[in-house]
Design a protein around this motif. Structure first.
Motif, PDB file in Angstrom:
ATOM      1  N   GLY A   1       0.965  -0.919   0.110  1.00 49.78           N
ATOM      2  CA  GLY A   1       0.020   0.062   0.221  1.00 49.78           C
ATOM      3  C   GLY A   1       0.803   1.091   0.082  1.00 49.78           C
ATOM      4  N   VAL A   2       0.324   2.473   0.429  1.00 51.17           N
ATOM      5  CA  VAL A   2       1.153   3.555   0.354  1.00 51.17           C
ATOM      6  C   VAL A   2       1.426   4.294   1.633  1.00 51.17           C
ATOM      7  N   GLY A   3       0.116   4.603   2.357  1.00 49.19           N
ATOM      8  CA  GLY A   3       0.739   5.229   3.822  1.00 49.19           C
ATOM      9  C   GLY A   3       1.514   4.473   4.478  1.00 49.19           C
TER      10      GLY A   3
ATOM     11  N   HIS B   1     -11.758  -0.133   5.174  1.00 47.42           N
ATOM     12  CA  HIS B   1     -10.491   0.286   4.507  1.00 47.42           C
ATOM     13  C   HIS B   1      -9.976  -0.658   3.340  1.00 47.42           C
ATOM     14  N   ILE B   2     -11.063  -0.521   2.320  1.00 50.97           N
ATOM     15  CA  ILE B   2     -10.852  -1.370   1.112  1.00 50.97           C
ATOM     16  C   ILE B   2     -10.901  -0.386  -0.209  1.00 50.97           C
ATOM     17  N   ALA B   3     -10.942   0.860   0.134  1.00 48.24           N
ATOM     18  CA  ALA B   3     -10.733   1.900  -1.013  1.00 48.24           C
ATOM     19  C   ALA B   3      -9.820   1.342  -2.066  1.00 48.24           C
TER      20      ALA B   3
ATOM     21  N   ASP C   1     -13.803   5.585   4.480  1.00 43.92           N
ATOM     22  CA  ASP C   1     -13.012   4.127   4.515  1.00 43.92           C
ATOM     23  C   ASP C   1     -12.096   3.777   5.516  1.00 43.92           C
ATOM     24  N   VAL C   2     -11.893   4.879   6.322  1.00 35.99           N
ATOM     25  CA  VAL C   2     -10.766   4.622   6.991  1.00 35.99           C
ATOM     26  C   VAL C   2     -10.976   5.492   8.491  1.00 35.99           C
ATOM     27  N   PHE C   3     -10.599   4.918   9.746  1.00 29.17           N
ATOM     28  CA  PHE C   3     -11.121   5.430  10.941  1.00 29.17           C
ATOM     29  C   PHE C   3      -9.890   5.403  12.016  1.00 29.17           C
TER      30      PHE C   3
ATOM     31  N   LEU D   1      -1.426  10.932   6.799  1.00 31.47           N
ATOM     32  CA  LEU D   1      -1.727  11.219   8.261  1.00 31.47           C
ATOM     33  C   LEU D   1      -0.285  11.872   8.869  1.00 31.47           C
ATOM     34  N   ILE D   2       0.018  13.021   9.278  1.00 29.63           N
ATOM     35  CA  ILE D   2       0.851  13.674   9.796  1.00 29.63           C
ATOM     36  C   ILE D   2       0.477  14.861  10.600  1.00 29.63           C
ATOM     37  N   GLU D   3       1.403  15.493  11.443  1.00 32.61           N
ATOM     38  CA  GLU D   3       0.781  16.107  12.236  1.00 32.61           C
ATOM     39  C   GLU D   3       0.011  17.339  11.687  1.00 32.61           C
TER      40      GLU D   3
ATOM     41  N   GLY E   1      -0.500  11.388  -6.004  1.00 42.93           N
ATOM     42  CA  GLY E   1      -0.685  10.656  -6.904  1.00 42.93           C
ATOM     43  C   GLY E   1      -2.310  10.241  -7.104  1.00 42.93           C
ATOM     44  N   ILE E   2      -2.833  10.021  -6.199  1.00 43.70           N
ATOM     45  CA  ILE E   2      -4.359   9.439  -6.076  1.00 43.70           C
ATOM     46  C   ILE E   2      -5.222  10.895  -6.243  1.00 43.70           C
ATOM     47  N   GLY E   3      -4.961  11.983  -5.568  1.00 44.45           N
ATOM     48  CA  GLY E   3      -5.613  13.159  -5.976  1.00 44.45           C
ATOM     49  C   GLY E   3      -5.626  13.502  -7.577  1.00 44.45           C
ATOM     50  N   ARG E   4      -4.615  13.356  -8.212  1.00 37.85           N
ATOM     51  CA  ARG E   4      -4.573  13.716  -9.521  1.00 37.85           C
ATOM     52  C   ARG E   4      -5.412  12.560 -10.392  1.00 37.85           C
TER      53      ARG E   4
ATOM     54  N   ALA F   1      -7.705   2.205  -7.768  1.00 38.70           N
ATOM     55  CA  ALA F   1      -9.033   1.586  -6.987  1.00 38.70           C
ATOM     56  C   ALA F   1      -9.320   2.770  -6.002  1.00 38.70           C
ATOM     57  N   VAL F   2      -8.635   3.578  -5.534  1.00 40.75           N
ATOM     58  CA  VAL F   2      -9.035   4.568  -4.597  1.00 40.75           C
ATOM     59  C   VAL F   2      -9.810   5.549  -5.499  1.00 40.75           C
ATOM     60  N   ALA F   3      -9.239   6.003  -6.448  1.00 49.20           N
ATOM     61  CA  ALA F   3     -10.024   6.973  -7.404  1.00 49.20           C
ATOM     62  C   ALA F   3     -11.361   6.501  -7.828  1.00 49.20           C
TER      63      ALA F   3
ATOM     64  N   ALA G   1       0.438   1.578  -7.025  1.00 48.26           N
ATOM     65  CA  ALA G   1      -0.226   0.381  -7.586  1.00 48.26           C
ATOM     66  C   ALA G   1      -1.621   0.360  -7.144  1.00 48.26           C
ATOM     67  N   ASN G   2      -2.247   1.191  -6.146  1.00 48.91           N
ATOM     68  CA  ASN G   2      -3.438   1.007  -6.020  1.00 48.91           C
ATOM     69  C   ASN G   2      -4.219   2.391  -6.004  1.00 48.91           C
ATOM     70  N   SER G   3      -3.522   3.338  -6.585  1.00 44.35           N
ATOM     71  CA  SER G   3      -4.312   4.664  -7.012  1.00 44.35           C
ATOM     72  C   SER G   3      -5.521   4.535  -7.806  1.00 44.35           C
TER      73      SER G   3
ATOM     74  N   VAL H   1      -8.360  17.395  -1.056  1.00 40.65           N
ATOM     75  CA  VAL H   1      -7.483  18.055  -0.286  1.00 40.65           C
ATOM     76  C   VAL H   1      -6.313  17.170  -0.167  1.00 40.65           C
ATOM     77  N   GLY H   2      -5.131  17.659  -0.971  1.00 44.66           N
ATOM     78  CA  GLY H   2      -4.153  16.780  -1.366  1.00 44.66           C
ATOM     79  C   GLY H   2      -4.151  16.485  -2.590  1.00 44.66           C
ATOM     80  N   PHE H   3      -3.050  16.850  -3.671  1.00 41.21           N
ATOM     81  CA  PHE H   3      -3.167  16.819  -4.928  1.00 41.21           C
ATOM     82  C   PHE H   3      -2.078  15.958  -5.430  1.00 41.21           C
TER      83      PHE H   3
HETATM   84  P1  NAD Z   1       1.037  11.434  -2.201  1.00 38.34           P
HETATM   85  O1  NAD Z   1       2.288  11.315  -1.324  1.00 38.34           O
HETATM   86  O2  NAD Z   1       1.039  11.075  -3.831  1.00 38.34           O
HETATM   87  O3  NAD Z   1       0.115  12.781  -2.202  1.00 38.34           O
HETATM   88  C1  NAD Z   1      -0.191  13.353  -0.878  1.00 38.34           C
HETATM   89  C2  NAD Z   1      -0.238  14.796  -1.046  1.00 38.34           C
HETATM   90  O4  NAD Z   1      -0.525  15.428   0.329  1.00 38.34           O
HETATM   91  C3  NAD Z   1       1.133  15.463  -1.446  1.00 38.34           C
HETATM   92  O5  NAD Z   1       0.968  16.330  -2.916  1.00 38.34           O
HETATM   93  C4  NAD Z   1       1.398  16.702  -0.253  1.00 38.34           C
HETATM   94  O6  NAD Z   1       1.853  17.733  -0.582  1.00 38.34           O
HETATM   95  C5  NAD Z   1      -0.023  16.718   0.071  1.00 38.34           C
HETATM   96  N1  NAD Z   1      -0.251  17.410   1.576  1.00 38.34           N
HETATM   97  C6  NAD Z   1       0.703  17.075   2.538  1.00 38.34           C
HETATM   98  N2  NAD Z   1       0.118  17.601   3.772  1.00 38.34           N
HETATM   99  C7  NAD Z   1      -0.996  18.478   3.348  1.00 38.34           C
HETATM  100  C8  NAD Z   1      -2.074  19.266   4.076  1.00 38.34           C
HETATM  101  N3  NAD Z   1      -1.854  19.646   5.208  1.00 38.34           N
HETATM  102  N4  NAD Z   1      -2.818  19.651   3.562  1.00 38.34           N
HETATM  103  C9  NAD Z   1      -2.839  19.839   2.039  1.00 38.34           C
HETATM  104  N5  NAD Z   1      -2.192  18.560   1.398  1.00 38.34           N
HETATM  105  C10 NAD Z   1      -1.164  18.177   2.009  1.00 38.34           C
HETATM  106  O7  NAD Z   1       0.233  10.282  -1.606  1.00 38.34           O
HETATM  107  P2  NAD Z   1      -1.286   9.366  -2.406  1.00 38.34           P
HETATM  108  O8  NAD Z   1      -0.770   8.173  -3.153  1.00 38.34           O
HETATM  109  O9  NAD Z   1      -2.065  10.491  -3.331  1.00 38.34           O
HETATM  110  O10 NAD Z   1      -2.025   8.978  -1.053  1.00 38.34           O
HETATM  111  C11 NAD Z   1      -2.732   9.809  -0.238  1.00 38.34           C
HETATM  112  C12 NAD Z   1      -3.073   9.041   0.893  1.00 38.34           C
HETATM  113  O11 NAD Z   1      -4.004   8.248   0.827  1.00 38.34           O
HETATM  114  C13 NAD Z   1      -1.797   8.359   1.422  1.00 38.34           C
HETATM  115  O12 NAD Z   1      -1.035   8.615   2.283  1.00 38.34           O
HETATM  116  C14 NAD Z   1      -2.745   7.050   2.292  1.00 38.34           C
HETATM  117  O13 NAD Z   1      -2.957   7.195   3.564  1.00 38.34           O
HETATM  118  C15 NAD Z   1      -3.986   7.034   1.864  1.00 38.34           C
HETATM  119  N6  NAD Z   1      -4.620   5.911   0.923  1.00 38.34           N
HETATM  120  C16 NAD Z   1      -5.462   5.006   1.527  1.00 38.34           C
HETATM  121  C17 NAD Z   1      -5.861   3.931   0.888  1.00 38.34           C
HETATM  122  C18 NAD Z   1      -7.206   3.052   1.231  1.00 38.34           C
HETATM  123  O14 NAD Z   1      -6.950   1.840   0.752  1.00 38.34           O
HETATM  124  N7  NAD Z   1      -8.046   3.667   1.902  1.00 38.34           N
HETATM  125  C19 NAD Z   1      -5.284   3.566  -0.377  1.00 38.34           C
HETATM  126  C20 NAD Z   1      -4.170   4.183  -0.813  1.00 38.34           C
HETATM  127  C21 NAD Z   1      -3.602   5.389  -0.132  1.00 38.34           C
END
Ligand code: NAD
Length: 313
Positions: A72-74, A282-284, A258-260, A207-209, A151-154, A100-102, A96-98, A147-149
């Motif tokens: 996964g990625v987180g 948590h299956i997105a 999907d997440v808690f 998930l960061i501070e 890989g998955i956001g794009r 599915a989430v999108a 690799a799972n982008s 919110v967050g742009f």
């Molecule tokens: P990514 O690292 O490609 O993109 C994350 C973006 O968030 C970055 O562009 C970064 O600049 C931005 N960011 C960081 N702090 C921010 C803030 N405070 N406000 C706004 N933007 C901020 O990550 P990704 O591949 O797009 O994945 C995103 C998250 O999705 C992962 O960290 C993971 O926790 C989650 N995820 C969940 C599942 C699932 O099954 N539910 C699967 C894959 C990923």
């Protein structure tokens, strides 16, 4: 060399690793901490999903560990500093799972905007809530706020644009001058402007501070009262009680989570009888296809790392 796999992984990828390594594959190990600690004692590789806590304590029990593969990625379940201190390589399955989430985000957005798909129990009972469900909304000309742009956001943006959404995004990590804004046709907004405008708000941050509890009662109150919130990112980013209150009070149009903060949820959680809510376990990011892609990527990368091969770029 020995590899421990503590959560589920696609069979073909496990078999590939077994051809070259001494592999312990037990998807239930994550729930047996004592056995997990014992298993990693002589392991060079460890492969996990998001539930195995790769803590300093677990790492201390694994003196020979060289690489951690993340299906996964987180990376919030991995003590990255402790890994760096020991020079242990951490390999996520980036990209690799982008898809599915999108796709999960698009499906949830369409279900919650339209509303009608949540009427199965009523219709099966012989009720006919046609008038109540005839006010559902279409995607065309709606605003999707990401919110967050990364890989998955794009990828979510490009699928949404195909359906007629206008896409806006808040991501302080990407400068306004970055070519990605023009390349994708996505408008960069402040968080407050995004919240005020978006019909659908979807979270794609780690998930960061700076993101912990980002969507508390104050943030939720800045959203449109008919807006839909989708969280596939991580628990701990959305205040679950505040969200449940907003949905019950009709101050929000709907939500998909999907997440808690705690997975699985406790039985006395905030969500009993909350309307316009979709909850998934948590299956997105997990589909038949993505499980194969993620597992193959991690088998290749972890195997290659232990054989001393150069990583992918
Ligand atoms: P990514 O690292 O490609 O993109 C994350 C973006 O968030 C970055 O562009 C970064 O600049 C931005 N960011 C960081 N702090 C921010 C803030 N405070 N406000 C706004 N933007 C901020 O990550 P990704 O591949 O797009 O994945 C995103 C998250 O999705 C992962 O960290 C993971 O926790 C989650 N995820 C969940 C599942 C699932 O099954 N539910 C699967 C894959 C990923």
């Amino acid at each position: 060399m020995r590899i421990i796999i503590s959560e589920f992984m696609d069979t073909a990828a496990v078999t590939q690793l077994q051809n070259d390594f001494d592999v312990v594959y037990d998807p239930a190990l994550v729930d047996k901490p004592d056995e997990l600690h014992a298993a990693v004692a002589d392991a060079q590789g460890l492969i996990v999903r998001n539930r195995t806590q790769v803590s300093a304590q677990l790492l201390a029990a694994a003196p020979a560990l060289k690489v951690v593969g993340r299906l996964g990625v987180g990376l919030d379940n991995i003590d990255m500093k402790a890994c760096a201190d020991r020079d242990i390589k951490v390999i996520p399955a980036t990209g690799a799972n982008s898809r599915a989430v999108a796709e999960y985000v698009i499906a949830s957005a369409m279900m919650l905007l339209r509303g009608g798909f949540l009427s199965t129990a009523d219709v099966a009972r012989g009720d006919w809530p046609r008038a109540r469900l005839s006010e559902g909304r279409e995607c065309g000309e709606k605003i999707l706020g990401l919110v967050g742009f990364g890989g998955i956001g794009r990828l979510t943006a490009s699928l949404a644009q195909g359906l007629g959404f206008t896409v806006v995004a808040y991501d302080p990590g990407i400068p306004g001058s970055a070519p990605v804004w023009a390349e994708t046709g996505v408008r960069q907004l402040s968080l407050d402007d995004l919240l005020a405008q978006a019909h659908v708000v979807s979270l794609h941050v780690p998930l960061i501070e700076s993101t912990r509890n980002l969507f508390d009662a104050t943030t939720l109150a800045k959203m449109r009262t008919d807006a839909v919130l989708i969280n596939t990112a991580r628990g701990g980013i959305v205040d679950e009680s505040a969200l449940a209150d907003a949905l019950r009070a009709g101050r929000l149009g709907g939500a998909a989570l999907d997440v808690f903060g705690q997975e699985p949820l406790k039985t006395d959680n905030a969500f009993a009888d909350v309307p316009n809510l979709i909850l998934t376990p948590h299956i997105a990011g997990v589909t038949a296809e993505s499980n194969q892609r993620v597992s193959q990527m991690i088998a290749d990368e972890v195997g290659g790392c232990l054989k001393g091969q150069a990583p992918r770029v």
